[in-house]
Design a protein around this motif. Structure first.
Motif, PDB file in Angstrom:
ATOM      1  N   TYR A  32       0.829  -1.206   0.000  1.00 55.34           N
ATOM      2  CA  TYR A  32       0.000   0.000   0.000  1.00 55.34           C
ATOM      3  C   TYR A  32       0.865   1.259   0.000  1.00 55.34           C
ATOM      4  N   TYR A  33       1.872   1.289   0.869  1.00 60.16           N
ATOM      5  CA  TYR A  33       2.713   2.483   0.970  1.00 60.16           C
ATOM      6  C   TYR A  33       3.699   2.604  -0.188  1.00 60.16           C
ATOM      7  N   LEU A  37       1.162   4.757  -2.540  1.00 58.26           N
ATOM      8  CA  LEU A  37       1.516   6.062  -1.976  1.00 58.26           C
ATOM      9  C   LEU A  37       2.904   6.516  -2.391  1.00 58.26           C
ATOM     10  N   MET A  39       6.061   5.363  -1.685  1.00 60.15           N
ATOM     11  CA  MET A  39       7.240   5.266  -0.827  1.00 60.15           C
ATOM     12  C   MET A  39       8.234   4.273  -1.417  1.00 60.15           C
ATOM     13  N   ALA A  44      10.399   1.626   3.026  1.00 57.59           N
ATOM     14  CA  ALA A  44       9.324   0.898   3.703  1.00 57.59           C
ATOM     15  C   ALA A  44       9.874  -0.303   4.465  1.00 57.59           C
ATOM     16  N   TRP A  94      -3.820   3.925   7.807  1.00 54.37           N
ATOM     17  CA  TRP A  94      -4.349   3.797   6.446  1.00 54.37           C
ATOM     18  C   TRP A  94      -4.832   5.114   5.871  1.00 54.37           C
ATOM     19  N   SER A  99       2.388  13.584   2.716  1.00 55.44           N
ATOM     20  CA  SER A  99       3.041  12.923   1.589  1.00 55.44           C
ATOM     21  C   SER A  99       4.523  13.265   1.624  1.00 55.44           C
ATOM     22  N   LEU A 103       5.656  11.405   4.959  1.00 57.36           N
ATOM     23  CA  LEU A 103       4.937  10.136   4.914  1.00 57.36           C
ATOM     24  C   LEU A 103       5.707   9.041   5.642  1.00 57.36           C
ATOM     25  N   PHE A 107       4.223   6.944   8.756  1.00 60.25           N
ATOM     26  CA  PHE A 107       4.180   5.486   8.679  1.00 60.25           C
ATOM     27  C   PHE A 107       4.821   4.865   9.913  1.00 60.25           C
ATOM     28  N   GLN A 173      -6.752   6.533   0.557  1.00 63.39           N
ATOM     29  CA  GLN A 173      -6.888   6.860   1.971  1.00 63.39           C
ATOM     30  C   GLN A 173      -8.321   6.723   2.473  1.00 63.39           C
TER      31      GLN A 173
END
Length: 431
Positions: A32-33, A37, A39, A44, A94, A99, A103, A107, A173
Motif C-alpha cells: 500500500y505504501y 503512496l 514510498m 518501507a 491507512w 506525503s 509520509l 508510517f 486513503q
C-alpha cells in the motif's frame, strides 16, 4: 451450547479482530505504501524492520504488566483503553494526511502506536488462555476456538482491504474506511464478551506476595531467569523461531509475488482468501490428529506437508495461476497446525502457579522478531533490481520467487529438524 462451549466461544471471539488488524499490517501495508503512496521499497522495509524491533523489545515488559493486572478489574480497564488506542492508530495508518518525506515519519509513528496497543491486548489474551487449564485437550480446544476465530478474521482481512483498495472510485486513503469501522465494532464487542470467559487461574499466595514485593523488575531479568530455569521452553523456542520466519517471509512478499511475478493483480484477494480458508478447514483436523499423536507429532507432520506443497512456488512465474492456487491450498491446510499447536506446547511448558505473562511475552517477542527480519527482504530485493508495480522477470523475478518460496522451505526444514527430540521433553508439564 453447553456452558463449557459458551466459555470457549467467549474466550475465542477476541481472536477475530486481533487477526483482522495483524494481517493487513505485515501483508498489505508494505504494498500500500510503496505501490499506491509512492514510498521507496527500501524505505518501507527499513521502517518495518525498525518499528518491529521496537515492538519486539516491549513484549516481555507487557507480559509482566499483564501478570500484575491478572484477576483484577484493572486488566479489563487496560484492555478497553488499549482497544480504543488500537482503533485510532489503525485508522491513522491507512489514512495518512501527509506525503513526501513526512509520509515516512507518519508510517513509522502509526506502526509504533498500532504495535504497542495490539501487543498488550495480544499478550494479555494469550496469557488468559494459558490459564484455562493444564490438560492438553482443554488447551488445544481453547487454542482451536481462538485460532479458528482468528482465521475468520484473517479471511475478512485478506479479502476486505484488497477489494476496497482495488476500487478506482475512491482515493486509497478513503477506501479502507468501511474495514476500519467493522474492525472497531468487532474489537469492542469481543472485549465485552471476554468478561464471560472462565476466570483466570490465579497464582499461589506466596508467589502473588513475592510478585508484589519484588516490584516491577526489569524485563530482561525476568526473561533471563525464565530461559535459564526452563529447559523445555528453551528447546521449543528454536523450532518456533525457524518456523515463524518461514511463515513471515512469504507473508511479507505475497502481494508482490502475486501482482508482479504471477502478473495476477486481481487474484490477490482470492488467493489470500483461499489460503486462509484452507487453514480454517484444516484446523479441526489438526486438533484431531493432535489428540492421537500429540501436539508435537502433529506439528511435525504439518511442517512436512508445508514443505512438500510450498517448494513448488519457487518455480512459478507468469501464467502459473492454477498451480499457485494449489500451492495456496496445501500450505493453507498446513497453516492450521501452526495456528493451533505451538501455543499448546507453550502452555505445557509453563510451571504450575507461575504467571504466564513473561513466557507469553518472550513467545510473542520471537514471533515479532521473525516479522522484523522478514522486512529486511524488501531492501534486499530493491538492491537486486526488483521494483514494485512492474512485472518481475529475469533475474529480479527469479530472486523474488526464490526468496518468497525457496528460502522459507529451507527454514521450515530447519524447524522440522529442531523439533526432533524425545516427545516428553517438551510436552511433559514442568513441575
Amino acid at each position: 451450547m453447553t456452558a463449557r462451549l459458551a466459555h470457549l466461544a467467549a474466550y475465542g471471539a477476541l481472536g477475530l479482530p486481533l487477526a483482522m488488524v495483524a494481517l493487513p499490517i505485515y501483508v498489505q501495508a508494505p504494498a500500500y505504501y510503496t505501490s499506491r503512496l509512492g514510498m521507496p521499497l527500501s524505505t518501507a522495509g527499513l521502517i518495518l524492520f525498525l518499528t518491529r524491533i521496537v515492538d519486539t523489545a516491549q513484549d516481555p515488559l507487557l507480559g509482566r504488566w499483564a501478570d500484575r493486572l491478572a484477576g483484577s478489574r484493572r486488566l479489563l480497564s487496560a484492555l478497553w483503553t488499549s482497544a480504543l488506542c488500537l482503533v485510532a492508530a489503525f485508522a491513522a495508518l491507512w489514512m495518512p494526511p501527509v506525503s513526501g518525506m513526512a509520509l515516512a515519519a507518519w508510517f513509522a509513528a502509526a506502526l509504533v502506536a498500532v504495535y504497542a496497543a495490539h501487543s498488550f491486548i495480544n499478550v494479555a489474551y494469550l496469557a488468559w488462555g494459558s490459564r484455562l487449564g493444564h490438560d492438553s485437550d482443554v488447551l488445544t480446544r481453547a487454542a482451536a476456538w481462538r485460532e479458528g476465530a482468528g482465521v475468520l478474521g484473517v479471511l475478512i482481512a485478506s479479502a476486505g482491504p484488497a477489494w476496497l483498495l482495488a476500487s478506482e472510485d475512491r482515493a486509497p486513503q478513503n477506501a479502507i474506511v468501511p474495514f476500519i469501522a467493522l474492525f472497531g465494532i468487532l474489537l469492542i464487542g469481543a472485549i465485552w464478551v471476554l468478561r464471560f470467559a472462565p476466570p483466570w487461574q490465579t497464582m499461589s499466595t506466596s508467589q502473588t506476595s513475592q510478585s508484589h514485593r519484588s516490584g516491577f523488575r526489569p524485563a530482561i531479568v525476568s526473561v533471563w531467569r525464565t530461559l535459564r530455569d526452563n529447559r523445555s521452553f528453551r528447546m521449543l523456542l528454536v523450532p518456533y523461531f525457524l518456523n515463524g520466519l518461514s511463515v513471515a517471509i512469504p507473508a511479507s512478499l505475497a502481494v508482490f509475488f502475486i501482482e508482479d511475478r504471477l502478473v495476477a493483480i486481481k487474484w490477490v484477494a482470492p488467493s489470500l482468501a483461499l489460503y486462509f480458508l484452507a487453514a480454517a478447514l484444516g484446523l479441526p483436523l489438526w486438533v484431531r490428529i493432535s489428540r492421537r499423536v500429540g501436539p508435537q507429532g502433529a506439528w511435525r507432520a504439518a511442517m512436512g506437508l508445508a514443505i512438500a506443497a510450498f517448494v513448488w512456488g519457487a518455480t512459478l512465474g507468469p501464467g502459473d495461476l492454477v498451480a499457485f492456487l494449489l500451492v495456496c491450498i496445501g500450505c493453507g491446510f498446513a497453516l492450521g497446525a501452526d495456528l493451533a499447536l505451538p501455543p499448546v506446547l507453550l502452555a505445557q511448558c509453563i510451571p504450575d502457579g507461575e504467571g504466564p505473562g513473561t513466557y507469553v511475552g518472550i513467545w510473542t517477542l520471537i514471533g515479532k522478531l521473525c516479522l522484523a527480519l522478514s522486512a529486511l527482504t524488501l531492501p534486499g530485493l530493491d538492491w537486486l533490481g526488483y521494483r514494485p508495480g512492474s512485472p518481475a522477470t529475469g533475474t529480479p523475478g527469479v530472486v523474488l520467487a526464490l526468496t518468497y518460496a525457496g528460502l522459507p522451505c529451507l527454514l521450515k526444514f530447519g524447524a522440522l529438524s529442531a523439533l526432533r527430540m524425545p516427545l516428553d521433553s517438551i510436552t511433559e508439564k514442568v513441575r
